[in-house]
Enzyme design. Structure first.
Site, mmCIF file in Angstrom:
data_model
loop_
_atom_site.group_PDB
_atom_site.id
_atom_site.type_symbol
_atom_site.label_atom_id
_atom_site.label_comp_id
_atom_site.label_asym_id
_atom_site.label_seq_id
_atom_site.Cartn_x
_atom_site.Cartn_y
_atom_site.Cartn_z
ATOM 1 N N HIS A 68 -36.242 27.470 59.708
ATOM 2 C CA HIS A 68 -35.221 26.455 59.430
ATOM 3 C C HIS A 68 -35.916 25.105 59.415
ATOM 4 C CE1 HIS A 68 -31.610 24.009 59.667
ATOM 5 N NE2 HIS A 68 -30.859 25.090 59.563
ATOM 6 N N THR A 140 -34.209 13.060 4.279
ATOM 7 C CA THR A 140 -33.139 13.881 4.827
ATOM 8 C C THR A 140 -33.412 15.319 4.405
ATOM 9 O OG1 THR A 140 -31.714 13.484 2.907
ATOM 10 C CG2 THR A 140 -31.459 11.998 4.781
ATOM 11 N N HIS A 141 -33.241 16.244 5.329
ATOM 12 C CA HIS A 141 -33.619 17.647 5.113
ATOM 13 C C HIS A 141 -35.116 17.774 4.823
ATOM 14 C CE1 HIS A 141 -29.315 18.694 4.826
ATOM 15 N NE2 HIS A 141 -29.220 17.588 4.100
ATOM 16 N N SER A 263 -62.047 23.175 19.483
ATOM 17 C CA SER A 263 -63.337 23.747 19.861
ATOM 18 C C SER A 263 -64.046 24.356 18.662
ATOM 19 C CB SER A 263 -63.139 24.820 20.941
ATOM 20 O OG SER A 263 -62.344 25.890 20.434
ATOM 21 N N LYS A 268 -60.785 18.023 13.471
ATOM 22 C CA LYS A 268 -59.372 17.959 13.845
ATOM 23 C C LYS A 268 -59.044 16.736 14.711
ATOM 24 C CE LYS A 268 -56.610 20.486 12.970
ATOM 25 N NZ LYS A 268 -56.160 21.713 13.623
ATOM 26 N N GLU A 275 -47.123 16.564 21.158
ATOM 27 C CA GLU A 275 -46.767 17.972 21.382
ATOM 28 C C GLU A 275 -46.472 18.227 22.851
ATOM 29 O OE1 GLU A 275 -49.273 19.915 17.649
ATOM 30 O OE2 GLU A 275 -50.201 19.812 19.631
#
Length: 434
Positions: A68, A140-141, A263, A268, A275
């Site tokens: 407790h 849009t879309h 890697s 990149k 993200e």
């Protein structure tokens, strides 16, 4: 476990040290209030306030036996207080301490989140003003719609962040309550004025009514406000990610000197910060669901909420605090490419002005249905034949009979399309918009 990326200020709030400090703060405030009410001796309250201390290792050792945490805490504190400790926790139940102290932690954490939001909003506003007149295509879309400016996109973010501030301020007020009403909320062992006195000394409002616990709709509102704020940050991060796609290339999150993106592929430059924000927003939403589940407890209380809150409260505040700090750095340092924005705007060969041409034809007496047919057929030809839309309109006898060439040219005026941007900025940044 406090993640390594945690802001030290936010991490401190949720560490065991701070949790026990707030427990002791409540216990000392309660003893002082009871002394003022003549319930406990004033020298006992003084001893609790001045000698009260704890050692986390000692609390953990006692808890290993008692199973407790509050009993372990009060036992450990009592060892420092001495004989006056018989008045420690007098007339109180565990949740009187835990819930009141937890309100202090959440209020403090809300203040840090609000501070982080202020920093992000300042960064967003700076970049919005910088790009108030930077034209780009609105989508849009995911498809070219009509021209806008990058600054307008950022102004939209700022307005939503302001609503997040309002939600979090309300949530801070909602959670800033305490209770010392006992095991089922009846004040069987302490009078209401003790609770009032304690809450006033801690800067809290007394809950108007409680069971053994402060009701968890309050906590659900806090965690939901955190999750909604997280969804705003996710929206911003997702947009940056989308605009960073190689095929679009309009915006890019900062890429530091020496940073590596892959890697396997040295070229990149990935939007990993954005993200991460998107991923953590999912955690916040899941935690909000758990907070809603916590609202329904058996009768006057069970303990099913406790284990959940030990995870979702620190995790939600720590995650959102990290998201705010990371997005602030991204917004402040993001690369913006106006030339690419202009290139993409022109990529659809002017069909994005079709709505203006449609309205101009309607103003000159052409039925909307007929005007739509004329404009659409030329837009489709522009797509299929890779021919500028304006040139097709100027060569269409139906269109030019109703709309002189000079008016067709005027329909493609970008400044005319964007003439109300300053008005929108005034509404957003003078606080008129809601």
């Amino acid at each position: 476990m406090i993640p390594r990326y945690t802001n030290p200020e936010m991490g401190r709030i949720w560490r065991d040290q701070r949790r026990y400090e707030t427990w002791l703060q409540v216990e000392a405030a309660a003893a002082d209030a009871m002394a003022r009410a003549g319930i406990v001796p004033s020298d006992a309250a003084r001893d609790i306030r001045e000698r009260g201390a704890f050692d986390i290792a000692r609390i953990e050792a006692i808890e290993a036996v008692t199973q407790h945490d509050v009993i372990a805490f009060t036992t450990a504190v009592a060892e420092h207080v001495g004989p006056s400790a018989r008045w420690l926790h007098f007339g109180m139940t565990s949740s009187d301490v835990i819930d009141t102290a937890q309100a202090l932690q959440m209020r403090e954490a809300c203040d840090l989140v609000l501070k982080g939001l202020d920093g992000l909003m300042r960064a967003v506003r700076t970049r919005a003003e910088e790009h108030r007149r930077t034209p780009m295509i609105g989508r849009t879309h995911g498809v070219h719609a009509e021209p806008m400016t990058f600054g307008l996109k950022l102004a939209l973010w700022h307005a939503e962040l302001e609503r997040d501030v309002q939600r979090l301020r309300r949530a801070r007020d909602i959670i800033s309550v305490g209770k010392l009403s006992g095991a089922v909320g009846t004040f069987a062992h302490l009078p209401p004025q003790v609770e009032q006195d304690v809450c006033e000394s801690l800067g809290l409002a007394p809950a108007a009514v409680a069971s053994q616990v402060i009701q968890r709709d309050r906590h659900a509102e806090v965690v939901s406000a955190l999750a909604i704020t997280g969804s705003t940050l996710e929206k911003c991060a997702l947009e940056i990610r989308g605009l960073q796609k190689t095929e679009i290339g309009e915006v890019e999150e900062p890429f530091a000197q020496g940073q590596k993106g892959s890697s396997a592929m040295p070229h990149k430059r990935n939007p990993i910060g954005c993200e991460q924000i998107v991923g953590l927003a999912r955690v916040l939403r899941a935690n909000a669901g758990a907070a809603l589940e916590n609202n329904a407890l058996w009768h006057e209380r069970d303990i099913s909420h406790s284990s959940v809150e030990r995870v979702i409260l620190p995790d939600s505040f720590i995650a959102l605090d990290h998201m705010l700090r990371r997005l602030t750095r991204i917004v402040a340092g993001m690369m913006v490419y106006p030339e690419r924005m202009r290139e993409n705007l022109e990529r659809s060969r002017g069909v994005v002005f079709s709505g203006t041409v449609l309205l101009e034809l309607a103003r000159r007496g052409v039925s909307r249905e007929q005007a739509y047919d004329w404009v659409q057929r030329n837009a489709m030809r522009s797509f299929e034949q890779a021919v500028p839309f304006k040139a097709l309109l100027l060569a269409d006898a139906d269109v030019t009979r109703a709309l002189p060439p000079a008016d067709i040219e005027r329909a493609f005026d970008l400044d005319e399309q964007l003439r109300h941007v300053d008005h929108i900025f005034d509404r957003v940044f003078t606080g008129v918009a809601v």
